[in-house]
Design a protein around this motif. Structure first.
Motif, PDB file in Angstrom:
ATOM      1  N   ASN A  51       0.859  -1.185   0.000  1.00  0.00           N
ATOM      2  CA  ASN A  51       0.000   0.000   0.000  1.00  0.00           C
ATOM      3  C   ASN A  51       0.896   1.237   0.000  1.00  0.00           C
ATOM      4  O   ASN A  51       1.296   1.747   1.027  1.00  0.00           O
ATOM      5  N   ILE A  52       1.210   1.685  -1.227  1.00  0.00           N
ATOM      6  CA  ILE A  52       2.227   2.718  -1.363  1.00  0.00           C
ATOM      7  C   ILE A  52       1.740   4.052  -0.817  1.00  0.00           C
ATOM      8  O   ILE A  52       2.520   4.820  -0.264  1.00  0.00           O
ATOM      9  N   ARG A  53       0.457   4.309  -0.904  1.00  0.00           N
ATOM     10  CA  ARG A  53      -0.067   5.580  -0.388  1.00  0.00           C
ATOM     11  C   ARG A  53       0.133   5.667   1.116  1.00  0.00           C
ATOM     12  O   ARG A  53       0.557   6.680   1.651  1.00  0.00           O
ATOM     13  N   PHE A  54      -0.175   4.546   1.783  1.00  0.00           N
ATOM     14  CA  PHE A  54      -0.016   4.496   3.225  1.00  0.00           C
ATOM     15  C   PHE A  54       1.453   4.653   3.603  1.00  0.00           C
ATOM     16  O   PHE A  54       1.810   5.370   4.532  1.00  0.00           O
ATOM     17  N   LEU A  55       2.312   3.986   2.829  1.00  0.00           N
ATOM     18  CA  LEU A  55       3.754   4.064   3.071  1.00  0.00           C
ATOM     19  C   LEU A  55       4.226   5.514   2.965  1.00  0.00           C
ATOM     20  O   LEU A  55       4.992   5.999   3.805  1.00  0.00           O
ATOM     21  N   PHE A  56       3.741   6.215   1.941  1.00  0.00           N
ATOM     22  CA  PHE A  56       4.140   7.609   1.749  1.00  0.00           C
ATOM     23  C   PHE A  56       3.695   8.463   2.934  1.00  0.00           C
ATOM     24  O   PHE A  56       4.439   9.308   3.416  1.00  0.00           O
ATOM     25  N   THR A  57       2.457   8.226   3.394  1.00  0.00           N
ATOM     26  CA  THR A  57       1.961   9.003   4.532  1.00  0.00           C
ATOM     27  C   THR A  57       2.830   8.770   5.756  1.00  0.00           C
ATOM     28  O   THR A  57       3.177   9.693   6.487  1.00  0.00           O
ATOM     29  N   ILE A  58       3.215   7.483   5.965  1.00  0.00           N
ATOM     30  CA  ILE A  58       4.075   7.156   7.111  1.00  0.00           C
ATOM     31  C   ILE A  58       5.412   7.859   7.004  1.00  0.00           C
ATOM     32  O   ILE A  58       5.899   8.457   7.967  1.00  0.00           O
ATOM     33  N   VAL A  59       6.004   7.806   5.798  1.00  0.00           N
ATOM     34  CA  VAL A  59       7.321   8.424   5.626  1.00  0.00           C
ATOM     35  C   VAL A  59       7.230   9.918   5.869  1.00  0.00           C
ATOM     36  O   VAL A  59       8.073  10.508   6.553  1.00  0.00           O
ATOM     37  N   PHE A  60       6.171  10.526   5.336  1.00  0.00           N
ATOM     38  CA  PHE A  60       6.033  11.964   5.516  1.00  0.00           C
ATOM     39  C   PHE A  60       5.822  12.303   6.995  1.00  0.00           C
ATOM     40  O   PHE A  60       6.423  13.244   7.520  1.00  0.00           O
ATOM     41  N   GLY A  61       4.992  11.502   7.661  1.00  0.00           N
ATOM     42  CA  GLY A  61       4.769  11.730   9.088  1.00  0.00           C
ATOM     43  C   GLY A  61       6.046  11.562   9.881  1.00  0.00           C
ATOM     44  O   GLY A  61       6.338  12.339  10.797  1.00  0.00           O
ATOM     45  N   LEU A  62       6.860  10.571   9.504  1.00  0.00           N
ATOM     46  CA  LEU A  62       8.140  10.344  10.167  1.00  0.00           C
ATOM     47  C   LEU A  62       9.049  11.561   9.992  1.00  0.00           C
ATOM     48  O   LEU A  62       9.673  12.038  10.950  1.00  0.00           O
ATOM     49  N   GLY A  63       9.112  12.059   8.744  1.00  0.00           N
ATOM     50  CA  GLY A  63       9.920  13.255   8.477  1.00  0.00           C
ATOM     51  C   GLY A  63       9.428  14.425   9.309  1.00  0.00           C
ATOM     52  O   GLY A  63      10.228  15.193   9.857  1.00  0.00           O
ATOM     53  N   ALA A  64       8.090  14.566   9.402  1.00  0.00           N
ATOM     54  CA  ALA A  64       7.526  15.666  10.185  1.00  0.00           C
ATOM     55  C   ALA A  64       7.894  15.529  11.650  1.00  0.00           C
ATOM     56  O   ALA A  64       8.249  16.515  12.308  1.00  0.00           O
ATOM     57  N   ALA A  65       7.843  14.297  12.171  1.00  0.00           N
ATOM     58  CA  ALA A  65       8.177  14.095  13.580  1.00  0.00           C
ATOM     59  C   ALA A  65       9.641  14.424  13.835  1.00  0.00           C
ATOM     60  O   ALA A  65       9.981  15.020  14.866  1.00  0.00           O
ATOM     61  N   LEU A  66      10.529  14.078  12.885  1.00  0.00           N
ATOM     62  CA  LEU A  66      11.948  14.411  13.050  1.00  0.00           C
ATOM     63  C   LEU A  66      12.140  15.922  13.063  1.00  0.00           C
ATOM     64  O   LEU A  66      12.904  16.467  13.870  1.00  0.00           O
TER      65      LEU A  66
END
Lengths: 307, 337
Positions: free
Chosen positions: A187-202
């Motif tokens: 589920n690439i859309r979900f993966l992208f959201t996770i990556v973006f959220g991870l970047g935001a948290a950093l």
């Protein structure tokens, strides 16, 4: 030359570099995997700092504020990705630059609306407000040491996440060929959201750690964002390892340059010239470094995507 | 639709020519300075359009050339008033230097930046403009962070007086017309064809034997020089020079103007600059008005937060109206930019 001062400035440089790395890691991940230029990354840094200020005021504890700020910025990042950025992945870079520029304006005004135009101050947490004597004569604030340790921990966590876990494997696979990963049923859309959220948290982590040692104000993310851009351009876009090396390099050169360039120039030229030229030269030094590196390696130091 | 488009553009240009007369007739001299600012920004946006719209190079650092042009006037003023060098106020010299210095700096920055592509190019032009920004902040002698207030403006002898808003307006208008004409000739020349060709398919053009790097570099230099003219006018208009105008957010504003008006069209940037400054001027009042209509409290404050509307508006333009104002005039709606 004063060795104690040099070591102290080097530590400051490393601390700045590690903060930059936290920002640059998110940027470079998002770019490497989603092919998205995100100017609004600095806004997430700002939002992190404001959250930290509010949560510290609410709970009275900086540690609790950290615990609350990280998921809060992660959620903000995920919402931004779902509402706005998702439709930009297949657009050209100019569209992305413009839309995320619009996001910056939006975030700046939203923060002004919620928290008001005046800057906020976050008090140093009590247990870190003292100083440590690292070497005889070298006294260093323990909060800055804590920043170094926390950033290093975050960097190791990121390395472990990307290199050792299943989700990291998907992130790396997405960076090298996202269509194929999608075709294999991820589920690439979900993966992208996770990556973006991870970047935001950093970015939020960087913002919250910077909050007690600088003023929390509107636009605080924008100048740091440019430095983070310089970092990922030097390091090679998409490379986390490159971002780490470049961030430390930039942090050291910027801090040490500002501290010692007046003296260095003063030994060769007269003092009046040194006083006039040194501040200008010191603030230009990292850009000159970038120009030199790009003249020889236009793709940055570690140009491999992913990594 | 085509005739409507040309009619509209002609109408805008004629209306711009009449601004000082009308403003004085209705006794609102404020409009002269507002519209001078529009013309200045239109020149800057036209210069950016040459590289962005025709050349496909997303330069995110054009505020730097604007600032360099302004600092030519500022530094001339500084030496004239502090060191008694009267000749340093010469307007013709200011104009000449405000063309050559930003042009040469753009050539230098372009020579390094154009070795890279895509996102790298965006970020490098951005970083170089920040470098110049910090350079001028570091120059304490010329005001540093505080900027310079100009008590004397560029001196054109008896030809025109920069203190007279109407003179300055018509100088800006005339320069805009000259620049539009030159750009028209440039983009329709062989040089312009190569530039546009390199945007759509660089590899093919190189295979045919065109050194695209050099063409791009020259276009980048010309663009910087034109932007310097805008900086020269801006300094005389605001009677103030500061690093604030070089900040990267202003580079972003310039890109917004070009895209809002319509990239890669001759008059698009002019429409974009006028539209952008109109929004900046009237969106707060519009929001205040709308707030009063729906009966909200504190409407006076609501207008101050106009960017909270402007930001998402920008995103909407990007997503749904890529052709900008000029595209709408041509009846093109949608993503074709």
């Amino acid at each position: 030359m004063n060795w104690i001062l040099l070591i102290e400035q080097c530590l400051n440089g490393i601390q700045l570099g590690l903060l930059l790395f936290l920002l640059a890691a998110g940027l470079t991940l998002v770019f490497g995997i989603m092919d998205l230029v995100n100017l609004a990354h600095g806004s997430l840094y700002m939002v992190g700092a404001y959250f930290a200020a509010t949560f510290t005021a609410w709970t009275g504890s900086f540690v609790l504020a950290i615990v609350l700020t990280l998921p809060a910025t992660l959620i903000v990042g995920a919402v931004v990705e779902i509402v706005c950025l998702r439709s930009l992945y297949n657009r050209d870079h100019l569209d992305q630059v413009l839309a995320t520029f619009g996001l910056i304006l939006f975030f700046n005004e939203l923060v002004r609306l919620i928290w008001g135009p005046a800057g906020l101050n976050v008090p140093l947490p009590e247990f870190l407000s003292s100083s440590l004597e690292l070497l005889p004569g070298l006294v260093y604030p323990s909060y800055r040491l804590a920043i170094i340790l926390a950033s290093l921990t975050a960097a190791f966590f990121l390395y472990w996440l990307v290199a050792r876990t299943r989700i990291g494997m998907l992130i790396r696979a997405g960076a090298s060929n996202r269509e194929m990963v999608g075709a294999l049923g991820v589920n690439i859309r979900f993966l992208f959201t996770i990556v973006f959220g991870l970047g935001a948290a950093l970015a939020g982590l960087a913002g919250l750690m910077a909050a007690p040692i600088s003023t929390v104000e509107i636009g605080m993310g924008e100048n740091v964002l440019i430095l983070a851009f310089v970092v990922i351009v030097i390091g090679g876009i998409g490379s986390i390892r490159g971002a780490f090396v470049a961030a430390i390099l930039i942090g050291l050169i910027d801090t040490v340059g500002r501290a010692f360039l007046p003296d260095v120039i003063g030994t060769f030229f007269d003092d009046e010239f040194a006083d006039a030229a040194a501040p200008a030269l010191a603030s230009m030094s990292i850009y000159l470094l970038m120009a030199v590196i790009l003249a020889f390696r236009p793709e940055g130091l570690f140009s491999a995507r992913g990594g | 639709m085509a005739s409507f488009r040309y009619g509209f553009i002609l109408l805008v240009m004629l209306a711009l020519a009449a601004v000082p007369t009308v403003a004085i007739a209705i006794d609102e001299p404020f409009y002269v300075s507002l519209f001078t600012r529009m013309l200045v920004m239109a020149i800057a946006a036209c210069s950016l359009n040459l590289v962005l719209g025709y050349g496909g190079m997303v330069s995110f650092g054009h505020a730097a050339y604007l600032g360099l042009g302004a600092y030519v006037v500022g530094i001339g003023f500084y030496h004239a008033s502090n060191d008694g060098m009267e000749w340093a106020l010469n307007g013709w010299m200011h104009l000449a230097l405000a063309i050559t210095i930003p042009g040469l700096v753009a050539l230098l920055i372009g020579a390094i930046s154009l070795r890279t592509r895509g996102v790298y190019f965006i970020m490098i032009t951005l970083a170089f403009s920040q470098m110049l920004y910090y350079f001028f902040i570091g120059l304490e002698r010329y005001g540093g962070d505080d900027g310079l207030s100009l008590w004397f403006l560029s001196d054109f002898g008896g030809v025109m007086d920069m203190n007279d808003d109407v003179d300055l307006y018509y100088l800006s208008y005339g320069l805009l017309l000259v620049i539009l004409f030159l750009l028209y000739r440039l983009v329709n020349s062989r040089f312009g064809m190569v530039l546009k060709g390199a945007k759509s398919n660089e590899r093919r053009l190189m295979a045919v034997g065109f050194p695209t790097y050099r063409y791009r570099l020259v276009a980048f230099g010309i663009s910087g020089a034109i932007c310097g003219i805008a900086g020269f006018l801006m300094a005389n208009q605001s009677e103030f020079v500061s690093t604030a105008e070089m900040h990267w957010v202003h580079s972003g504003d310039l890109i917004v103007m070009v895209v809002l008006g319509g990239m890669g069209t001759l008059f698009g940037p002019v429409l974009g600059a006028v539209g952008f400054l109109m929004l900046e001027q009237y969106l707060p009042e519009l929001i205040r008005g709308g707030c009063e209509v729906i009966g909200g409290n504190n409407c006076g404050i609501a207008g101050e937060y106009w960017k909270i509307v402007f930001g998402p508006l920008l995103i909407m333009v990007v997503l749904f109206a890529r052709g900008g104002i000029d595209g709408l005039l041509q009846g093109k709606v949608g993503r074709n930019g």
